[in-house]
Design a protein around this motif. Structure first.
Motif, short mmCIF file in Angstrom:
data_model
loop_
_atom_site.label_atom_id
_atom_site.label_comp_id
_atom_site.label_asym_id
_atom_site.label_seq_id
_atom_site.Cartn_x
_atom_site.Cartn_y
_atom_site.Cartn_z
N ASN A 1 0.84 -1.20 0.00
CA ASN A 1 0.00 0.00 0.00
C ASN A 1 0.88 1.25 0.00
O ASN A 1 1.75 1.40 0.87
CB ASN A 1 -0.92 0.02 1.23
CG ASN A 1 -1.89 -1.13 1.23
OD1 ASN A 1 -2.56 -1.39 0.24
ND2 ASN A 1 -1.98 -1.84 2.35
N TYR A 2 0.65 2.13 -0.99
CA TYR A 2 1.37 3.38 -1.10
C TYR A 2 0.44 4.53 -0.71
O TYR A 2 -0.73 4.53 -1.09
CB TYR A 2 1.85 3.60 -2.53
CG TYR A 2 2.83 2.56 -3.03
CD1 TYR A 2 4.21 2.74 -2.89
CD2 TYR A 2 2.38 1.38 -3.64
CE1 TYR A 2 5.10 1.79 -3.36
CE2 TYR A 2 3.27 0.43 -4.10
CZ TYR A 2 4.63 0.63 -3.96
OH TYR A 2 5.51 -0.31 -4.42
N ASP B 1 -1.43 0.98 -5.51
CA ASP B 1 -1.26 -0.16 -4.62
C ASP B 1 -1.14 -1.42 -5.48
O ASP B 1 -1.58 -1.45 -6.64
CB ASP B 1 -2.45 -0.30 -3.68
CG ASP B 1 -2.57 0.89 -2.73
OD1 ASP B 1 -1.56 1.59 -2.52
OD2 ASP B 1 -3.67 1.10 -2.21
#
Length: 417
Positions: free
Chosen positions: A397-398, A403
């Motif tokens: 997850n960014y 993602d």
């Protein structure tokens, strides 16, 4: 380049013609030789939540190692590596298990088949000298085993163990092959490629990498402790130091371990005068406990003002399936819980782990990354000797950006003749 390619045959010819070599039967080279390796079937896929191109490769191949016996300390070795696409997933981008282009590009997959190693080795007076193409296992220059075929290097390596508990190593490396190369490239090309992936294009002179390493087992009774100190240098590019201490001991029915490490990197010469100049470090540790089949670890990493430069494999403090601790001004926090099922249980041969980490850039929460990994390995040797399977899944997850999930399946069949 011609000088490099002609060096190995010349060394072999000189050794074979020497009286010392003739003093022991040539037959020993064949009678005491060995052949081993593994066949491997891999399927890797990466799926993005946003507009980025999904990736998938399926490959079949293996690694095959041939080693001769010794005659008066002289021996020879070679290995072959192969990764071949099972089918083309043309709707998906290239993952990078096989050749064909840059990862993510929609191209036809191509096979990678290459001579992985070819070397002559001398072993005298507690000193082993290896000249030629060889796999290396050092902190900042190693097989980088993230794909179907590991990295390999060309040059010379020396290791002396004449002092008790101490290993002294030296490297002179001119060329390397990455995961999907079929020909050697200079280590300068590797440096250029590392910066090009970040959008920085530099000119690097074709110089070798030199390294010196000390590995020492501390003669302690209460705990087990070993330490390593490695220095790497490439003229007009960088100097780097890597220090690691590995300590372990008993605490009742459990075993504890503590592994701190420190990496220092500085650009030098011409690179230090360019836009790619850097001065950085990475410090951190693993602290863990093993008991009753469980292995619990906490991890921490702090990186300095520049990105870690590591085109040839590395021992970063936190390494996960997709993300690693490597960015400038980054702090990484991780935890891992692993479990090996008991040999007398119904799941004998199964091992698994859950690995989580968070990567945070000081003062910029938009660059935060979280990754959670799950891995399950099943050693099937009790049914078919040498057979094992593995499944891995990562969720990344960014804070900003796509993602992704990354899923990998492995089948290994190891053999020895």
């Amino acid at each position: 380049m011609m000088m490099k390619t002609k060096l190995l045959p010349l060394v072999v010819a000189c050794l074979a013609a020497s009286p010392a070599f003739a003093a022991e039967p040539m037959a020993n080279l064949f009678n005491d030789g060995s052949v081993n390796g593994q066949f491997q079937l891999f399927d890797f896929q990466r799926n993005f939540d946003g507009d980025s191109t999904d990736r998938r490769d399926t490959s079949f191949g293996g690694l095959f190692y041939l080693r001769s016996g010794e005659a008066n300390g002289i021996s020879f070795g070679s290995s072959f590596a192969s990764a071949n696409p099972i089918w083309d997933a043309n709707d998906d981008g290239l993952y990078g298990l096989v050749g064909g282009g840059a990862p993510g590009s929609k191209v036809e997959r191509t096979s990678v088949n290459r001579l992985q190693e070819y070397f002559v080795s001398g072993n005298w007076y507690d000193t082993k000298i290896v000249v030629g193409a060889q796999e290396l296992r050092t902190p900042m220059m190693n097989p980088f085993p993230l794909r179907a075929i590991p990295f390999t290097y060309r040059g010379a390596s020396i290791k002396n163990t004449s002092i008790e508990n101490l290993g002294v190593s030296a490297l002179y490396i001119t060329d390397y092959m990455g995961w999907t190369n079929e020909e050697f490239a200079s280590v300068a090309d590797g440096i250029r490629g590392e910066f090009a992936r970040k959008g920085v294009f530099i000119d690097v002179e074709d110089n070798p990498i030199y390294a010196l390493g000390l590995d020492y087992n501390l003669p302690l009774n209460a705990v087990k402790a070993k330490t390593s100190l490695w220095y790497y240098s490439m003229e007009d590019v960088y100097n780097q130091y890597h220090v690691k201490l590995d300590m372990s001991g008993k605490m009742g029915a459990a075993n504890w371990y503590f592994i701190p490490s420190y990496l220092k990197q500085d650009s030098t010469g011409k690179l230090d005068q360019s836009a790619a100049q850097f001065d950085t470090y990475q410090a951190g540790f693993h602290l863990g406990m093993k008991w009753s089949g469980f292995d619990a670890t906490i991890k921490y990493a702090k990186t300095g003002d520049g990105d870690v430069v590591a085109p040839f494999g590395d021992e970063k403090v936190i390494i996960q399936q997709v993300v690693q601790s490597s960015r400038a001004n980054e702090e990484g926090y991780g935890a891992q819980l692993a479990y090996n099922f008991a040999p007398d249980s119904a799941l004998s041969g199964v091992s698994t782990y859950l690995n989580w980490a968070s990567y945070q850039i000081d003062g910029d929460s938009s660059k935060d990354i979280d990754e959670t990994d799950l891995s399950v390995t099943y050693d099937l040797s009790q049914f078919v000797n040498g057979l094992s399977v593995r499944a891995r899944h990562a969720i990344v997850n960014y804070s900003t950006g796509d993602d992704l999930t990354d899923t990998r399946f492995y089948v290994y069949y190891k053999f020895a003749l």
